[in-house]
Motif scaffolding. Structure first.
Motif, PDB file in Angstrom:
ATOM      1  N   GLY A 190       0.755  -1.418   0.219  1.00 42.98           N
ATOM      2  CA  GLY A 190       0.107   0.073  -0.209  1.00 42.98           C
ATOM      3  C   GLY A 190       0.860   1.301   0.026  1.00 42.98           C
ATOM      4  N   PHE A 191       1.858   1.279   0.909  1.00 41.96           N
ATOM      5  CA  PHE A 191       2.835   2.453   0.814  1.00 41.96           C
ATOM      6  C   PHE A 191       3.409   2.521  -0.732  1.00 41.96           C
ATOM      7  CE2 PHE A 191       7.243   3.520   1.106  1.00 41.96           C
ATOM      8  CZ  PHE A 191       7.175   4.954   1.553  1.00 41.96           C
ATOM      9  N   MET A 192       4.090   1.442  -1.047  1.00 44.21           N
ATOM     10  CA  MET A 192       4.515   1.632  -2.453  1.00 44.21           C
ATOM     11  C   MET A 192       3.713   2.150  -3.384  1.00 44.21           C
ATOM     12  SD  MET A 192       7.152  -1.802  -2.282  1.00 44.21           S
ATOM     13  CE  MET A 192       7.852  -1.635  -3.969  1.00 44.21           C
ATOM     14  N   LEU A 193       2.521   1.699  -3.438  1.00 41.57           N
ATOM     15  CA  LEU A 193       1.379   2.139  -4.354  1.00 41.57           C
ATOM     16  C   LEU A 193       1.204   3.636  -4.400  1.00 41.57           C
ATOM     17  CD1 LEU A 193      -1.474  -0.585  -4.154  1.00 41.57           C
ATOM     18  CD2 LEU A 193       0.209  -0.392  -6.197  1.00 41.57           C
ATOM     19  N   GLN A 194       0.837   4.195  -3.228  1.00 43.33           N
ATOM     20  CA  GLN A 194       0.811   5.607  -3.069  1.00 43.33           C
ATOM     21  C   GLN A 194       1.881   6.454  -3.289  1.00 43.33           C
ATOM     22  OE1 GLN A 194      -2.645   5.030  -3.555  1.00 43.33           O
ATOM     23  NE2 GLN A 194      -2.695   6.977  -2.334  1.00 43.33           N
ATOM     24  N   PHE A 195       3.142   5.848  -3.151  1.00 43.04           N
ATOM     25  CA  PHE A 195       4.471   6.686  -3.127  1.00 43.04           C
ATOM     26  C   PHE A 195       4.599   6.668  -4.620  1.00 43.04           C
ATOM     27  CE2 PHE A 195       9.073   6.709  -3.867  1.00 43.04           C
ATOM     28  CZ  PHE A 195       9.475   7.864  -2.887  1.00 43.04           C
ATOM     29  N   ALA A 196       4.495   5.601  -5.375  1.00 40.11           N
ATOM     30  CA  ALA A 196       4.851   5.352  -6.759  1.00 40.11           C
ATOM     31  C   ALA A 196       3.865   6.298  -7.698  1.00 40.11           C
ATOM     32  CB  ALA A 196       4.868   4.093  -7.162  1.00 40.11           C
ATOM     33  N   MET A 197       2.437   6.066  -7.215  1.00 39.57           N
ATOM     34  CA  MET A 197       1.549   6.770  -8.311  1.00 39.57           C
ATOM     35  C   MET A 197       1.459   8.287  -8.125  1.00 39.57           C
ATOM     36  SD  MET A 197       0.089   4.472  -9.822  1.00 39.57           S
ATOM     37  CE  MET A 197      -1.085   5.408 -10.552  1.00 39.57           C
ATOM     38  N   LEU A 198       1.711   8.691  -6.577  1.00 38.68           N
ATOM     39  CA  LEU A 198       1.887  10.382  -6.563  1.00 38.68           C
ATOM     40  C   LEU A 198       2.966  11.107  -6.697  1.00 38.68           C
ATOM     41  CD1 LEU A 198      -0.416  10.514  -3.166  1.00 38.68           C
ATOM     42  CD2 LEU A 198      -1.022  10.861  -5.640  1.00 38.68           C
ATOM     43  N   THR A 258      -0.697   4.156   3.637  1.00 39.19           N
ATOM     44  CA  THR A 258      -0.931   4.810   2.423  1.00 39.19           C
ATOM     45  C   THR A 258      -0.649   6.438   2.622  1.00 39.19           C
ATOM     46  OG1 THR A 258      -3.402   5.008   2.894  1.00 39.19           O
ATOM     47  CG2 THR A 258      -2.440   3.193   1.476  1.00 39.19           C
ATOM     48  N   PHE A 259      -0.953   6.943   3.725  1.00 38.37           N
ATOM     49  CA  PHE A 259      -0.765   8.400   3.835  1.00 38.37           C
ATOM     50  C   PHE A 259       0.578   8.703   3.939  1.00 38.37           C
ATOM     51  CE2 PHE A 259      -5.111   8.989   6.431  1.00 38.37           C
ATOM     52  CZ  PHE A 259      -5.594   9.655   5.029  1.00 38.37           C
ATOM     53  N   LEU A 260       1.383   7.784   4.576  1.00 36.99           N
ATOM     54  CA  LEU A 260       2.969   8.077   4.474  1.00 36.99           C
ATOM     55  C   LEU A 260       3.346   7.920   2.981  1.00 36.99           C
ATOM     56  CD1 LEU A 260       5.279   8.097   6.167  1.00 36.99           C
ATOM     57  CD2 LEU A 260       5.721   6.001   5.915  1.00 36.99           C
ATOM     58  N   GLY A 261       2.955   7.114   1.999  1.00 35.61           N
ATOM     59  CA  GLY A 261       3.291   7.120   0.672  1.00 35.61           C
ATOM     60  C   GLY A 261       2.635   8.600   0.058  1.00 35.61           C
ATOM     61  N   ASN A 262       1.426   9.120   0.655  1.00 37.18           N
ATOM     62  CA  ASN A 262       0.790  10.291   0.056  1.00 37.18           C
ATOM     63  C   ASN A 262       1.942  11.563   0.384  1.00 37.18           C
ATOM     64  OD1 ASN A 262      -1.365   9.090  -1.069  1.00 37.18           O
ATOM     65  ND2 ASN A 262      -2.453   9.661   0.816  1.00 37.18           N
TER      66      ASN A 262
END
Length: 412
Positions: free
Chosen positions: A220-228, A348-352
């Motif tokens: 989840g972290f990697m998803l949000q980090f990569a997409m944003l 996910t917020f951390l990735g954001n």
């Protein structure tokens, strides 16, 4: 209509209103600061970044606490707590007279927020397991639609009314959505109030010792980090490619909107596929598909090519978060689903938070085209982590179970 379906449709509409209302604020935030007296462009950018990001910071810190509490007192009450709390805080933002006041209110808003994670938890735990993927996909469609329409209507309203009024209208919209949930949504599967519960830190230990959940949090972290990571640079990239007719703002917004539109269309369908073939498989192939479509981003020569790729990317993105949330529901210890969603939300917020910051720094080093390649590599890496840690062990367990079944004597 079955209760879970009625809950789903009402919460989907409520998420549309809440996300639309929240994202209405984004387009005019720098202008609102200028109205407060911040005229230096560098200071305006600094304050805008701080005010926008601090909401994610406080939400990242408190999400596990709200998740744990939801497992003790119920998920619906967490939706109401967040909705009514944000209604009050956003109304107060319209009364703010300085950037510091606005910053503190955004910090408070992140602390009490959590409408979307609480709604996801409520739907996931009150929906039949065989329909969870479809339900979470439909729920995401509502949130994405709100995210698409919010900035559009916010920009239009800023031309008609003053900025303070938009904050008041935003508060009213969130309040109305929460009021509908109050009287229309029924939580059938509630936590047992008589059941003895472990302390917060013991629950933390129990969740973090679940290897499948740790893998899902990491993904989840990697998803949000990569997409944003590339998102803050997209308008500059559109400018580099040359916006048709010179309509830079329009095409920069369209590039974002077309991805959201495809996401909204694909999410329920991919959720159904997850219910049928397994959310692990849908998440794995959706991540690979997103990576495949990110690679040619680095080679486009026109905005039209970029728009086509962003739409195709959105079709894959629609399978990411619903599949992830469906898997978290299935892997979480019974009765601790909301606690698990709390940690997932923090990841996910951390990735954001870190994605746009890191992407902004790296774009100055490798350029935005290099950033697209890096994003593809991250998504492929996340897919491999998922396959190695979650899919293969699951397949091995199934094969072992079938092997044992074949050796057992059949009942006569």
């Amino acid at each position: 209509m079955e209760t879970w379906k009625r809950n789903l449709y009402i919460l989907m509409a409520s998420e549309f209103l809440v996300m639309g209302a929240m994202s209405m604020i984004i387009p005019f935030l720098p202008l609102y600061l200028q109205e407060m007296g911040v005229t230096d462009p560098e200071k305006t950018q600094l304050w805008s970044g701080l005010i926008f990001g601090v909401n994610f910071l406080s939400a990242f810190l408190v999400a596990p606490i709200w998740g744990s509490l939801a497992d003790k007192v119920g998920r619906k009450i967490m939706v109401l707590r967040s909705g009514y709390g944000m209604t009050v805080v956003i109304f107060l933002m319209g009364l703010a007279t300085s950037p510091l006041q606005l910053l503190l209110l955004r910090l408070l808003n992140g602390t009490i927020s959590g409408f979307i994670p609480a709604a996801i938890s409520l739907v996931a735990t009150n929906t039949p397991k065989e329909r969870t993927g479809y339900a979470l996909g439909l729920l995401q469609s509502g949130a994405v639609a709100g995210n698409i329409m919010g900035p559009f209507f916010g920009g239009l309203m800023a031309e008609v009314v003053d900025y303070k009024t938009i904050f008041y209208l935003t508060a009213v919209m969130i309040g109305l959505a929460t009021l509908v949930v109050t009287y229309s949504v029924k939580e059938e599967k509630k936590p047992d109030p008589k059941k003895e519960r472990a302390g917060f830190f013991k629950e933390v230990s129990e969740i973090l010792h679940q290897k499948p959940l740790l893998i899902l949090f990491s993904v989840g972290f990697m998803l949000q980090f990569a997409m944003l990571a590339p998102m803050p640079q997209m308008s500059l990239f559109v400018d580099q490619l040359g916006a048709p007719g010179g309509y830079l703002a329009f095409f920069a917004g369209l590039v974002t909107a077309v991805t959201g539109l495809a996401n909204m269309l694909a999410a329920p369908r991919l959720g159904r596929l997850g219910d049928r073939y397994g959310s692990e498989q849908v998440l794995f192939f959706a991540m690979l598909g997103a990576a495949v479509f990110f690679i040619p981003h680095a080679m486009v020569t026109s905005v039209w090519q970029l728009l086509i790729l962003r739409f195709l990317l959105g079709l894959c993105v629609g399978g990411l978060l619903p599949s992830l949330n469906s898997l978290i529901r299935s892997k979480a210890p019974q009765g601790k689903e909301s606690t698990a969603y709390g940690y997932s939300t923090s990841a996910t917020f951390l990735g954001n938070m870190l994605g746009p910051i890191t992407g902004g720094y790296l774009s100055g080093v490798i350029g935005i085209r290099g950033l697209f390649i890096m994003t593809a590599i991250l998504l492929i890496s996340g897919a491999m982590v998922l396959r190695k840690g979650l899919i293969r062990p699951s397949q091995h367990h199934q094969e072992a179970h079938r092997s044992v079944s074949r050796k057992l004597p059949s009942a006569r």
